[in-house]
Scaffold this motif. Structure first.
Motif, PDB file in Angstrom:
ATOM      1  N   LEU A   1       5.383   3.972  -1.079  1.00  0.00           N
ATOM      2  CA  LEU A   1       4.241   4.795  -1.467  1.00  0.00           C
ATOM      3  C   LEU A   1       4.668   6.053  -2.224  1.00  0.00           C
ATOM      4  O   LEU A   1       3.866   6.644  -2.949  1.00  0.00           O
TER       5      LEU A   1
ATOM      6  N   PRO B   1       3.032  -5.966   3.400  1.00  0.00           N
ATOM      7  CA  PRO B   1       3.198  -4.544   3.705  1.00  0.00           C
ATOM      8  C   PRO B   1       2.865  -4.226   5.158  1.00  0.00           C
ATOM      9  O   PRO B   1       2.312  -5.066   5.875  1.00  0.00           O
TER      10      PRO B   1
ATOM     11  N   HIS C   1      -0.607   0.314   0.134  1.00  0.00           N
ATOM     12  CA  HIS C   1       0.572  -0.307  -0.474  1.00  0.00           C
ATOM     13  C   HIS C   1       0.168  -1.242  -1.618  1.00  0.00           C
ATOM     14  O   HIS C   1       0.814  -1.263  -2.678  1.00  0.00           O
TER      15      HIS C   1
END
Length: 269
Positions: free
Chosen positions: A152, A167, A177
């Motif tokens: 991120l 994710p 994500h």
């Protein structure tokens, strides 16, 4: 996870030799189970032939933070659930990989998907937050590039034909994500992601906007059987990156999706 003092003492009294950590003496079973959980959380795996916990990096370095802080984040707390082998095949089939394509796998874990991507003739780059797991991928030598980072927070530095990902699920991180990952996809590319099923029925702004984003891209959200992740409900999300959407100012559809009050409540389309 807070680590009990007796567990910390057992680890402090262990002998480290390169990647191997040897516990001292025979531990009582319940104590051993707690020690094993703590060591597993920082990458240690029991090797019954060596009679030691073996790490992908130097063992002393692997446990240094654990001993200093007296706590550790477990895989479950991170929202890390490795992708089952049979599901990897389904994901890669949906991604329609072609020989020579460039593929990104964020949150790559120990490379369950990345290795199979390389087997199919594509070029794969990986991003993994945990240094130990990243080192496992590096040691296998099938990824072109392995970056240790919080995905991120990672600046977009390349574009890919495909992004495939599993994710973390906690606190709707999977949505964030995937939205971030869309910024890494080339026009006419494709993203395929395992996601928590909550995105299909939650009515908060983040989930509703994400469903609108998938609808706008003419993507799909398909439920997966519960057995894949030990009863945790999941879905497979497929999002094509169409040129007309990609070209919107600032990649609006990739990181700041527009609300759509008509989005379906169940999110399955």
């Amino acid at each position: 996870m807070k680590i009990d003092d007796d567990v910390l003492d057992a680890i402090r009294n262990a002998r480290c030799d390169g990647p191997a950590l040897y516990l001292s003496g025979q531990l009582e079973d319940r104590l051993y189970q707690r020690v094993n959980l703590a060591l597993s959380a920082v990458g240690g795996k029991w090797d019954r032939w060596k009679r030691a916990h073996v790490f992908p990096i130097n063992a002393a370095e692997a446990v240094a933070g654990l001993l200093a802080e007296g706590e550790v984040t477990t895989d479950a707390e991170r929202g890390y659930f490795p992708t089952p082998s049979a599901l990897v095949d389904e994901i890669l089939d949906l991604a329609d990989l072609q020989t020579g394509q460039e593929v990104l796998e964020p949150s790559a874990g120990t490379g369950a998907m990345a290795e199979r991507i390389a087997d199919r003739g594509a070029v794969v780059d990986c991003v993994e937050l945990d240094p130990g797991r990243a080192e496992i991928i590096r040691n296998q030598d099938y990824a072109r590039r392995v970056t240790v980072a919080d995905f991120l927070a990672l600046p977009v530095s390349a574009r890919y034909d495909r992004v495939v990902m599993n994710p973390p699920f906690a606190k709707q991180l999977d949505i964030r994500h995937v939205q971030r990952a869309l910024r890494w996809v080339r026009p006419n590319g494709l993203l395929v992601a395992v996601m928590f099923a909550g995105l299909a029925f939650r009515n908060n702004v983040l989930a509703a906007d994400f469903r609108s984003q998938v609808r706008e891209a003419r993507g799909t959200i398909t439920p997966l059987p519960d057995h894949w992740f030990k009863g945790i409900r999941t879905v497979l999300t497929v999002i094509p990156v169409r040129p007309q959407l990609y070209e919107l100012a600032g990649h609006r559809t990739a990181e700041a999706p527009v609300s759509d009050q008509r989005a379906s409540q169940d999110g399955l389309f």
